[in-house]
Design a protein around this motif. Sequence first.
Motif, PDB file in Angstrom:
ATOM      1  N   ALA A   1      39.029   3.073 -32.572  1.00  0.00           N
ATOM      2  CA  ALA A   1      39.371   2.486 -33.865  1.00  0.00           C
ATOM      3  C   ALA A   1      40.494   1.471 -33.703  1.00  0.00           C
ATOM      4  CB  ALA A   1      39.814   3.591 -34.828  1.00  0.00           C
ATOM      5  N   PRO A   2      40.434   0.322 -34.413  1.00  0.00           N
ATOM      6  CA  PRO A   2      41.514  -0.669 -34.324  1.00  0.00           C
ATOM      7  C   PRO A   2      42.795  -0.126 -34.920  1.00  0.00           C
ATOM      8  CG  PRO A   2      39.971  -1.229 -36.078  1.00  0.00           C
ATOM      9  CD  PRO A   2      39.361  -0.085 -35.316  1.00  0.00           C
ATOM     10  N   ALA A   3      43.911  -0.653 -34.423  1.00  0.00           N
ATOM     11  CA  ALA A   3      45.208  -0.182 -34.911  1.00  0.00           C
ATOM     12  C   ALA A   3      45.389  -0.491 -36.392  1.00  0.00           C
ATOM     13  CB  ALA A   3      46.329  -0.830 -34.087  1.00  0.00           C
ATOM     14  N   ASP A   4      44.893  -1.643 -36.811  1.00  0.00           N
ATOM     15  CA  ASP A   4      44.989  -2.040 -38.223  1.00  0.00           C
ATOM     16  C   ASP A   4      43.582  -2.357 -38.706  1.00  0.00           C
ATOM     17  OD1 ASP A   4      45.437  -3.119 -40.684  1.00  0.00           O
ATOM     18  OD2 ASP A   4      46.636  -4.819 -40.002  1.00  0.00           O
ATOM     19  N   ASP A   5      43.016  -1.450 -39.497  1.00  0.00           N
ATOM     20  CA  ASP A   5      41.625  -1.627 -39.905  1.00  0.00           C
ATOM     21  C   ASP A   5      41.444  -2.668 -41.007  1.00  0.00           C
ATOM     22  OD1 ASP A   5      42.587  -0.281 -42.093  1.00  0.00           O
ATOM     23  OD2 ASP A   5      41.456   1.558 -41.738  1.00  0.00           O
ATOM     24  N   THR A   6      42.535  -3.336 -41.397  1.00  0.00           N
ATOM     25  CA  THR A   6      42.426  -4.419 -42.372  1.00  0.00           C
ATOM     26  C   THR A   6      42.598  -5.795 -41.725  1.00  0.00           C
ATOM     27  OG1 THR A   6      44.804  -4.374 -42.902  1.00  0.00           O
ATOM     28  CG2 THR A   6      43.357  -2.902 -44.169  1.00  0.00           C
ATOM     29  N   SER A   7      42.807  -5.835 -40.445  1.00  0.00           N
ATOM     30  CA  SER A   7      43.055  -7.096 -39.752  1.00  0.00           C
ATOM     31  C   SER A   7      41.768  -7.901 -39.604  1.00  0.00           C
ATOM     32  CB  SER A   7      43.639  -6.829 -38.368  1.00  0.00           C
ATOM     33  OG  SER A   7      42.645  -6.270 -37.513  1.00  0.00           O
ATOM     34  N   PRO A   8      41.870  -9.218 -39.371  1.00  0.00           N
ATOM     35  CA  PRO A   8      40.665 -10.030 -39.130  1.00  0.00           C
ATOM     36  C   PRO A   8      39.844  -9.526 -37.950  1.00  0.00           C
ATOM     37  CG  PRO A   8      42.545 -11.438 -39.575  1.00  0.00           C
ATOM     38  CD  PRO A   8      43.088 -10.045 -39.436  1.00  0.00           C
ATOM     39  N   VAL A   9      40.514  -9.045 -36.907  1.00  0.00           N
ATOM     40  CA  VAL A   9      39.800  -8.524 -35.743  1.00  0.00           C
ATOM     41  C   VAL A   9      39.001  -7.287 -36.131  1.00  0.00           C
ATOM     42  CG1 VAL A   9      40.096  -7.376 -33.518  1.00  0.00           C
ATOM     43  CG2 VAL A   9      41.325  -9.505 -33.995  1.00  0.00           C
ATOM     44  N   ALA A  10      39.600  -6.399 -36.906  1.00  0.00           N
ATOM     45  CA  ALA A  10      38.887  -5.199 -37.356  1.00  0.00           C
ATOM     46  C   ALA A  10      37.697  -5.581 -38.235  1.00  0.00           C
ATOM     47  CB  ALA A  10      39.834  -4.284 -38.120  1.00  0.00           C
TER      48      ALA A  10
ATOM     49  N   LYS B   1      31.756 -18.596 -32.131  1.00  0.00           N
ATOM     50  CA  LYS B   1      31.918 -19.426 -33.330  1.00  0.00           C
ATOM     51  C   LYS B   1      31.563 -18.639 -34.591  1.00  0.00           C
ATOM     52  CE  LYS B   1      30.402 -23.755 -35.440  1.00  0.00           C
ATOM     53  NZ  LYS B   1      29.530 -24.952 -35.306  1.00  0.00           N
ATOM     54  N   GLN B   2      30.446 -17.891 -34.531  1.00  0.00           N
ATOM     55  CA  GLN B   2      30.032 -17.090 -35.697  1.00  0.00           C
ATOM     56  C   GLN B   2      31.069 -16.023 -36.030  1.00  0.00           C
ATOM     57  OE1 GLN B   2      26.307 -15.840 -33.993  1.00  0.00           O
ATOM     58  NE2 GLN B   2      25.112 -17.059 -35.462  1.00  0.00           N
ATOM     59  N   LEU B   3      31.571 -15.345 -34.994  1.00  0.00           N
ATOM     60  CA  LEU B   3      32.550 -14.287 -35.220  1.00  0.00           C
ATOM     61  C   LEU B   3      33.874 -14.856 -35.713  1.00  0.00           C
ATOM     62  CD1 LEU B   3      31.849 -12.012 -32.107  1.00  0.00           C
ATOM     63  CD2 LEU B   3      30.984 -11.769 -34.445  1.00  0.00           C
ATOM     64  N   ALA B   4      34.229 -16.040 -35.233  1.00  0.00           N
ATOM     65  CA  ALA B   4      35.455 -16.695 -35.697  1.00  0.00           C
ATOM     66  C   ALA B   4      35.364 -17.017 -37.181  1.00  0.00           C
ATOM     67  CB  ALA B   4      35.706 -17.961 -34.887  1.00  0.00           C
ATOM     68  N   GLU B   5      34.181 -17.404 -37.639  1.00  0.00           N
ATOM     69  CA  GLU B   5      33.989 -17.692 -39.066  1.00  0.00           C
ATOM     70  C   GLU B   5      34.177 -16.432 -39.901  1.00  0.00           C
ATOM     71  OE1 GLU B   5      30.131 -19.416 -39.231  1.00  0.00           O
ATOM     72  OE2 GLU B   5      30.776 -21.390 -38.489  1.00  0.00           O
ATOM     73  N   VAL B   6      33.705 -15.284 -39.387  1.00  0.00           N
ATOM     74  CA  VAL B   6      33.902 -14.010 -40.083  1.00  0.00           C
ATOM     75  C   VAL B   6      35.395 -13.707 -40.202  1.00  0.00           C
ATOM     76  CG1 VAL B   6      33.521 -11.513 -39.972  1.00  0.00           C
ATOM     77  CG2 VAL B   6      31.675 -13.088 -39.352  1.00  0.00           C
ATOM     78  N   ALA B   7      36.136 -14.017 -39.132  1.00  0.00           N
ATOM     79  CA  ALA B   7      37.583 -13.755 -39.123  1.00  0.00           C
ATOM     80  C   ALA B   7      38.370 -14.798 -39.898  1.00  0.00           C
ATOM     81  CB  ALA B   7      38.083 -13.706 -37.675  1.00  0.00           C
ATOM     82  N   GLY B   8      37.734 -15.931 -40.198  1.00  0.00           N
ATOM     83  CA  GLY B   8      38.435 -17.006 -40.898  1.00  0.00           C
ATOM     84  C   GLY B   8      39.385 -17.748 -39.990  1.00  0.00           C
ATOM     85  N   MET B   9      38.999 -17.921 -38.729  1.00  0.00           N
ATOM     86  CA  MET B   9      39.853 -18.594 -37.744  1.00  0.00           C
ATOM     87  C   MET B   9      39.039 -19.655 -37.004  1.00  0.00           C
ATOM     88  SD  MET B   9      41.709 -15.385 -35.834  1.00  0.00           S
ATOM     89  CE  MET B   9      42.664 -14.149 -36.702  1.00  0.00           C
ATOM     90  N   SER B  10      39.749 -20.505 -36.300  1.00  0.00           N
ATOM     91  CA  SER B  10      39.072 -21.403 -35.380  1.00  0.00           C
ATOM     92  C   SER B  10      38.572 -20.583 -34.195  1.00  0.00           C
ATOM     93  CB  SER B  10      40.024 -22.486 -34.874  1.00  0.00           C
ATOM     94  OG  SER B  10      41.020 -21.919 -34.033  1.00  0.00           O
ATOM     95  N   ALA B  11      37.530 -21.057 -33.529  1.00  0.00           N
ATOM     96  CA  ALA B  11      36.957 -20.309 -32.412  1.00  0.00           C
ATOM     97  C   ALA B  11      38.000 -20.056 -31.316  1.00  0.00           C
ATOM     98  CB  ALA B  11      35.746 -21.059 -31.848  1.00  0.00           C
ATOM     99  N   ARG B  12      38.777 -21.072 -30.998  1.00  0.00           N
ATOM    100  CA  ARG B  12      39.766 -20.938 -29.924  1.00  0.00           C
ATOM    101  C   ARG B  12      40.843 -19.922 -30.274  1.00  0.00           C
ATOM    102  NH1 ARG B  12      43.053 -26.003 -27.118  1.00  0.00           N
ATOM    103  NH2 ARG B  12      44.188 -24.747 -25.573  1.00  0.00           N
ATOM    104  N   ASN B  13      41.362 -20.021 -31.503  1.00  0.00           N
ATOM    105  CA  ASN B  13      42.412 -19.091 -31.917  1.00  0.00           C
ATOM    106  C   ASN B  13      41.865 -17.676 -32.033  1.00  0.00           C
ATOM    107  OD1 ASN B  13      45.104 -18.464 -32.820  1.00  0.00           O
ATOM    108  ND2 ASN B  13      44.269 -18.263 -34.890  1.00  0.00           N
ATOM    109  N   PHE B  14      40.638 -17.547 -32.546  1.00  0.00           N
ATOM    110  CA  PHE B  14      40.024 -16.226 -32.677  1.00  0.00           C
ATOM    111  C   PHE B  14      39.871 -15.549 -31.314  1.00  0.00           C
ATOM    112  CE2 PHE B  14      35.970 -13.907 -32.215  1.00  0.00           C
ATOM    113  CZ  PHE B  14      36.302 -12.769 -32.932  1.00  0.00           C
ATOM    114  N   ALA B  15      39.361 -16.277 -30.327  1.00  0.00           N
ATOM    115  CA  ALA B  15      39.165 -15.696 -28.993  1.00  0.00           C
ATOM    116  C   ALA B  15      40.487 -15.219 -28.418  1.00  0.00           C
ATOM    117  CB  ALA B  15      38.516 -16.725 -28.075  1.00  0.00           C
TER     118      ALA B  15
END
Length: 319
Positions: free
Chosen positions: A208-217, A234-248
């Motif tokens: 389980a993620p440490a913070d289940d409300t985070s973009p990563v979670a 790219k698709q997962l970054a859009e779910v997180a609301g981040m750029s692909a580079r920053n999300f990775a």
Amino acid sequence: MPTVAIAIFSGVQALDVAGPVDVFSEANRFIAPADAYEVKLISAEAAPLRASNGMMLIADATFGQARGPFDLALVAGGPALPDTAPEAPLLEWLANVATQCGRYGSICTGAFALGHAGLLDDRNVTTHWQHAAQLAAQFPKARVDFDRIYLRDGQLVTSAGVTAGIDLSLALVAEDHGPHTALAVAKRLVVFAQRQGGQSQFSPYLTAPADDTSPVAKVQAHVMERIRESFSVKQLAEVAGMSARNFARVFVQETGVTPHEFVERARVDAARKLLESSGAALKAIAYDCGFGTADRMRIVFTKRIGATPMQYRERFRSA
């Protein structure tokens, strides 16, 4: 007569002790009396001590009395070892016998005792899968293998959790007296002489993620809810609301694995649950879990857990 010393302490895991003792004891049935193992339990005091399961154990000698040399010296594990440093007498004994023994090492979380005794630096070691990351963090100079059932690095031998002490002991018997003797002992104990695969087949990949409300979670939940689909960064970054580079970058920072690694682990975890709980065809499970084909699932399973999906099902499917 080869001598085996096993260090025990209050709160020791009883099976970490009994498993190796039984292997060496059974081995004595199949080897010449002159080569028989002499196994001794060693502790700080000669008084009875209570194992973590409530069983009472009594050592054959104290650390002060049993100074070695031994052909093999092992320290058993215990539930408290990852979080509580052992007392000084045990650490002093380990540091002393390690310089005199042909082989020395640990069972399960006994690796933490070796670490506190300064015996893990620059060595390849393993321990219980549940505590491998903690061992690596506490003793960063050690090279911790998270998946091995047992591991040998020169004179140092370490094993994974609990029953893996039996695997390690069988391997040592095979070294001493050949694989046929180890196989005979394994048959007597009704265990595998050499288990296929590593610890990964017993451990959950996903936590389980440490913070289940985070973009990563949020991304992790998205993947697990749609495990059949394919995903790009790219698709997962859009779910997180981040750029692909920053999300990775953030994903690796928070989880310790890349998004691709997480997706593959999630697929393996989903497939494992279906293999354990259903009789569905492998190709159906492969499709439902996003592998595409049964061949692809087999390749990933073999790489990840050291067993094919069919082998995994045979070992873990509920009746």
